[in-house]
Scaffold this active site. Structure first.
Site, mmCIF file in Angstrom:
data_model
loop_
_atom_site.group_PDB
_atom_site.id
_atom_site.type_symbol
_atom_site.label_atom_id
_atom_site.label_comp_id
_atom_site.label_asym_id
_atom_site.label_seq_id
_atom_site.Cartn_x
_atom_site.Cartn_y
_atom_site.Cartn_z
ATOM 1 N N GLU A 79 34.289 48.987 45.649
ATOM 2 C CA GLU A 79 33.570 48.062 44.755
ATOM 3 C C GLU A 79 34.503 47.434 43.719
ATOM 4 O O GLU A 79 34.380 46.256 43.380
ATOM 5 C CB GLU A 79 32.437 48.831 44.046
ATOM 6 C CG GLU A 79 31.605 47.998 43.099
ATOM 7 C CD GLU A 79 30.858 46.872 43.807
ATOM 8 O OE1 GLU A 79 30.078 47.176 44.719
ATOM 9 O OE2 GLU A 79 31.071 45.700 43.448
ATOM 10 N N LYS B 169 40.600 38.658 46.997
ATOM 11 C CA LYS B 169 39.179 38.969 46.798
ATOM 12 C C LYS B 169 38.289 38.231 47.799
ATOM 13 O O LYS B 169 37.341 38.811 48.326
ATOM 14 C CB LYS B 169 38.776 38.668 45.354
ATOM 15 C CG LYS B 169 39.436 39.648 44.379
ATOM 16 C CD LYS B 169 39.314 39.179 42.947
ATOM 17 C CE LYS B 169 39.913 40.178 41.975
ATOM 18 N NZ LYS B 169 40.074 39.617 40.630
ATOM 19 N N LYS C 290 43.414 46.222 45.699
ATOM 20 C CA LYS C 290 43.084 45.138 46.630
ATOM 21 C C LYS C 290 43.971 45.127 47.877
ATOM 22 O O LYS C 290 43.540 44.671 48.940
ATOM 23 C CB LYS C 290 43.226 43.782 45.915
ATOM 24 C CG LYS C 290 42.121 43.536 44.912
ATOM 25 C CD LYS C 290 42.493 42.463 43.915
ATOM 26 C CE LYS C 290 43.433 42.988 42.878
ATOM 27 N NZ LYS C 290 43.291 42.561 41.531
ATOM 28 N N PHE D 64 47.610 56.884 37.453
ATOM 29 C CA PHE D 64 46.916 57.197 36.202
ATOM 30 C C PHE D 64 47.240 56.135 35.164
ATOM 31 O O PHE D 64 47.581 56.416 34.028
ATOM 32 C CB PHE D 64 47.273 58.608 35.725
ATOM 33 C CG PHE D 64 46.182 59.225 34.868
ATOM 34 C CD1 PHE D 64 44.887 59.336 35.354
ATOM 35 C CD2 PHE D 64 46.458 59.696 33.592
ATOM 36 C CE1 PHE D 64 43.876 59.894 34.579
ATOM 37 C CE2 PHE D 64 45.461 60.259 32.805
ATOM 38 C CZ PHE D 64 44.164 60.354 33.300
ATOM 39 N N GLY E 77 39.099 44.704 33.581
ATOM 40 C CA GLY E 77 39.060 45.546 32.385
ATOM 41 C C GLY E 77 39.081 47.027 32.732
ATOM 42 O O GLY E 77 38.694 47.436 33.817
ATOM 43 N N GLY F 16 45.042 42.163 28.498
ATOM 44 C CA GLY F 16 45.077 43.064 29.662
ATOM 45 C C GLY F 16 44.336 42.537 30.876
ATOM 46 O O GLY F 16 44.021 43.292 31.786
HETATM 47 N N1 HSE Z 1 44.004 39.833 37.116
HETATM 48 C C1 HSE Z 1 42.669 40.006 37.612
HETATM 49 C C2 HSE Z 1 41.790 38.948 36.965
HETATM 50 C C3 HSE Z 1 42.207 41.407 37.292
HETATM 51 O O1 HSE Z 1 42.238 38.274 36.033
HETATM 52 O O2 HSE Z 1 40.658 38.759 37.382
HETATM 53 C C4 HSE Z 1 41.097 41.919 38.134
HETATM 54 O O3 HSE Z 1 41.400 41.955 39.502
#
Ligand code: HSE
Length: 332
Positions: A144, A219, A120, A8, A316, A201
């Site tokens: 997604e 990714k 991931k 959470f 985000g 963030g």
């Molecule tokens: N730290 C990653 C970025 C967050 O900056 O793209 C999303 O996976």
């Protein structure tokens, strides 16, 4: 859909905010019945928990203070025994062995629950095993939010581009490094730019995950295995981050009308699959040249449409929360 939420933090709360905000639009079709977070404890109510109360308790850092709350639980038993349709797994990413998320996902699939995750680790490391398990149990495994947060990337290919074959992918898959490179072009130092990305963030808990290319590696691994049927492992990705890019190199590139970008690539090449993450000096003609700041982009080379490019947010709270929502709504 009865949802059990494990984790959470930012994403779990972002998703809960959307469930609250879109309650009428969603016709109350989504009901969060249980939540557990290692730092805040948990809460269970088979009749459904109020999103407002969950978010208020999270602000105080304590879910256990709610009615039906508890301090600690054996998470694997909690996943197995809670009557829910979907496990939303949003704990932290671990690219070493995918744990604890990998075990949570497996437990949910084995107990006949759909799984939606933005984590991931389990997808990058164990995609084939988990998707096979989901199919054998007649449930869905959706992720997604692992790539480009809520900007459609995985579902775009698996749903909308059905029947098209993807031969190559090139993309900017990490927002933090793209943000840092642009700030440096505008004169900021590497340290200043990284600090700002952390403040906003965007960066991983350990920013080495971003600047050394691990996040983009995970990714491109997910895209390779889930939409290009590559079955590769993390050792197969040739990875380099942006830590070797100096202000001088950025200045020189600008003088040549070019820019440095951290580019992830994957392609089938005469029956062999190649994947990499590397800083590349791109020129104005390159489709990735104008992708700025925390935005991400992927150029898919297809056998039917030629190049298809998507550009959108890659990180985000609300953006990744939306990825969870759209995955839940697409479960049949
Ligand atoms: N730290 C990653 C970025 C967050 O900056 O793209 C999303 O996976």
């Amino acid at each position: 859909m009865r949802i059990l939420l494990i984790g959470f933090g930012t994403v779990g709360q972002g998703f809960t905010e959307l469930v609250m905000e879109k309650r009428d639009e969603l016709n109350r079709a989504i009901s969060i019945v249980g939540v557990y977070d290692v730092k805040m404890g948990g809460v269970l109510n088979p009749g459904g928990l109020e999103p407002e109360l969950l978010l208020e308790a999270a602000r105080e850092g304590k879910l256990s203070s709610l009615k039906g709350g508890f301090e600690k639980v054996d998470v694997l038993s909690f996943i197995k025994e809670t009557a829910a349709d979907v496990l939303v797994e949003v704990t932290y990413t671990n690219l070493e062995d995918g744990e604890p998320a990998y075990s949570y996902v497996k437990q949910a699939l084995m107990s006949g629950k759909h799984v939606v995750t933005s984590n991931k680790g389990p997808v990058a490391l164990y995609y084939r095993e988990l998707i096979t398990l989901a199919k054998s149990k007649g449930v869905e495994f959706k992720f997604e939010g692992t790539v480009l947060s809520g900007t459609p990337a995985i579902n775009l290919v698996t749903h909308t581009l059905k029947g098209a074959k993807i031969g190559e992918i090139r993309g900017i898959l990490n927002g933090t490094t793209n943000f840092i490179l642009e700030k440096m072009e505008r004169g900021a130092t590497y340290e200043e730019a990284l600090k700002e990305a952390q403040k906003l963030g965007y960066a991983e808990a350990d920013p080495r995950g971003d600047v050394e290319g691990w996040d983009a590696m995970a990714k491109i691994l997910i895209l390779s295995n889930a939409i290009m049927d590559a079955n590769i492992k993390k050792e197969d990705v040739d990875r380099e981050g942006i830590t070797g890019i100096s202000p001088q190199m950025i200045k020189e590139a600008l003088e040549e009308g070019k820019r440095w970008k951290l580019v992830a690539e994957a392609r089938w090449d005469e029956g062999r699959f190649k994947a990499s993450v590397k800083p590349r000096k791109v020129s104005k003609e390159d489709k990735l040249f104008p992708v700025n700041g925390v935005l991400n982009s992927i150029v898919f080379t297809t056998d039917t449409l030629g190049e298809v490019q998507i550009i959108g947010p890659g990180a985000g709270r609300r953006e990744t929360g939306y990825a969870i929502l759209t995955d839940i709504l697409s479960i049949k």
